[in-house]
Design an enzyme around this catalytic site. Structure first.
Site, short mmCIF file in Angstrom:
data_model
loop_
_atom_site.label_atom_id
_atom_site.label_comp_id
_atom_site.label_asym_id
_atom_site.label_seq_id
_atom_site.Cartn_x
_atom_site.Cartn_y
_atom_site.Cartn_z
N ASN A 98 0.86 -1.18 0.00
CA ASN A 98 0.00 0.00 0.00
C ASN A 98 0.89 1.23 0.00
OD1 ASN A 98 -1.81 2.02 0.45
ND2 ASN A 98 -2.44 1.35 2.50
N TRP A 99 0.98 1.85 -1.17
CA TRP A 99 1.88 3.01 -1.29
C TRP A 99 1.28 4.27 -0.65
CZ3 TRP A 99 4.07 3.00 -7.02
CH2 TRP A 99 4.80 1.82 -7.22
N LYS A 100 0.00 4.22 -0.31
CA LYS A 100 -0.70 5.39 0.24
C LYS A 100 -0.54 6.58 -0.73
CE LYS A 100 -0.27 3.31 4.72
NZ LYS A 100 -0.19 3.44 6.16
N HIS A 105 -9.71 1.02 4.87
CA HIS A 105 -8.43 1.25 5.55
C HIS A 105 -8.65 2.23 6.70
CE1 HIS A 105 -4.33 2.50 6.34
NE2 HIS A 105 -3.94 1.39 5.71
N GLU A 141 -7.01 4.68 7.68
CA GLU A 141 -6.81 6.09 7.33
C GLU A 141 -8.03 6.66 6.63
OE1 GLU A 141 -3.04 5.50 5.40
OE2 GLU A 141 -2.13 5.12 7.36
N GLU A 174 -5.18 -4.78 10.72
CA GLU A 174 -4.20 -3.71 10.89
C GLU A 174 -4.55 -2.92 12.15
OE1 GLU A 174 -2.17 -2.43 7.03
OE2 GLU A 174 -4.09 -1.42 7.02
N GLY A 190 2.55 2.59 10.88
CA GLY A 190 3.54 3.67 10.75
C GLY A 190 4.23 4.04 12.05
N SER A 242 3.45 -1.76 10.46
CA SER A 242 4.89 -1.81 10.73
C SER A 242 5.56 -3.13 10.34
CB SER A 242 5.17 -1.47 12.20
OG SER A 242 4.77 -0.13 12.47
N GLY A 282 2.93 -1.00 4.28
CA GLY A 282 2.89 0.41 3.93
C GLY A 282 4.28 0.94 3.63
N GLY A 283 4.84 1.70 4.58
CA GLY A 283 6.11 2.39 4.38
C GLY A 283 7.22 1.55 3.77
P1 13P Z 1 2.98 0.70 7.68
O1 13P Z 1 3.52 -0.60 7.10
O2 13P Z 1 3.68 1.90 7.16
O3 13P Z 1 2.89 0.62 9.16
O4 13P Z 1 1.48 0.85 7.12
C1 13P Z 1 0.62 -0.21 7.25
C2 13P Z 1 -0.59 0.07 6.43
O5 13P Z 1 -1.38 0.95 6.76
C3 13P Z 1 -0.80 -0.73 5.23
O6 13P Z 1 -2.09 -0.56 4.73
#
Ligand code: 13P
Length: 242
Positions: free
Chosen positions: A7-9, A94, A96, A161, A167, A199, A220-221
């Site tokens: 997930n590149w956000k 998600h 977010e 999640e 994050g 994470s 994510g990151g």
């Molecule tokens: P991180 O891996 O950056 O913690 O993000 C997780 C995430 O929200 C994937 O959808």
């Protein structure tokens, strides 16, 4: 089958994407048949990522969609538009989006159903906040999130999640992950793969992916870094071949 979803956000430009995909090319091309890899870039990059991945077994996913098929919804994108553009997967609910776009269970239910109907593989994201965890409501919150959207019928995957792990560099214990994944499986008929997200990094991927009832990871990151994501994919490939 192990599934790794990136997930590149809201990250990535055409030039950074070019460099990232070039760097990841060897590991993406090495995906064994028992491993499913999905990249979810922002909408503006779906097409170019799709073109880059042609000839590989890596799929392209979106991070969100609208619940309607078409119509006067300025700025929105429907699941049918995604499917027509070669997108195969979509993240729904998600945390977010729940937090910043005010998505509630009722809206998430509509999006999940619409995406399923459009033929997309749906990745339903669930998870508790820190306050909910501290109040001892972890199971109740996740149960509500699953039931309210009829996950058993419309989710192709569930991604657990925990909001406080996203994050932050923090992750639940292996025992906590195992027990929550088991719980989600028991709530959804035992057949929907449950991915872990929050994470996931090169350093913990092997451990997390080896936990029973963890069918893969939503990253994510670390999915934006060539070395980190390559190592996470190698960890998945290894577990799959073990
Ligand atoms: P991180 O891996 O950056 O913690 O993000 C997780 C995430 O929200 C994937 O959808």
């Amino acid at each position: 089958m192990t599934t790794i979803i990136a997930n590149w956000k809201m990250n990535g430009s055409h030039s950074t994407t070019e460099a990232l995909l070039e760097g990841l090319s060897p590991v993406l091309r090495a995906a064994p048949s028992g491993c499913e890899v999905v990249l979810c870039p922002p909408f503006t990059l779906l097409d170019s990522v799709g073109r880059h991945l042609r000839g590989t077994k890596v799929w392209v996913g979106a991070q969100n969609c609208h619940q309607a098929r078409e119509g006067a919804y300025t700025g929105e994108i429907s699941p049918y538009m995604l499917a027509e553009s070669g997108v195969t997967h979509v993240l729904i609910g998600h945390s977010e989006r729940r937090e910043y776009a005010g998505e509630d269970d009722a809206l998430i239910a509509q999006k999940l159903q619409a995406s399923h109907k459009a033929g997309l593989k749906t990745v339903l994201c669930v998870g508790e906040t820190l306050a909910e965890r501290e109040a001892g409501q972890v199971h109740a919150v996740v149960e509500r999130q699953l039931k309210a959207v009829n996950a058993t019928h419309f989710a192709s995957y569930v991604a657990y999640e925990p909001v406080w792990a996203i994050g932050t560099g923090k992750t639940p214990t292996e025992i906590d992950i195992a027990s929550m994944h088991q719980h989600i499986k028991s709530q959804t008929g035992g057949i929907i793969p449950v991915l872990y997200g929050g994470s996931v990094k090169a350093e913990n991927a092997s451990t997390i992916l080896a936990i029973p009832a963890v069918a893969g990871a939503l990253v994510g990151g670390a999915s934006l870094d060539i070395d980190s994501f390559s190592q996470i994919l190698h960890a998945a490939y290894q577990i799959n071949n073990a």
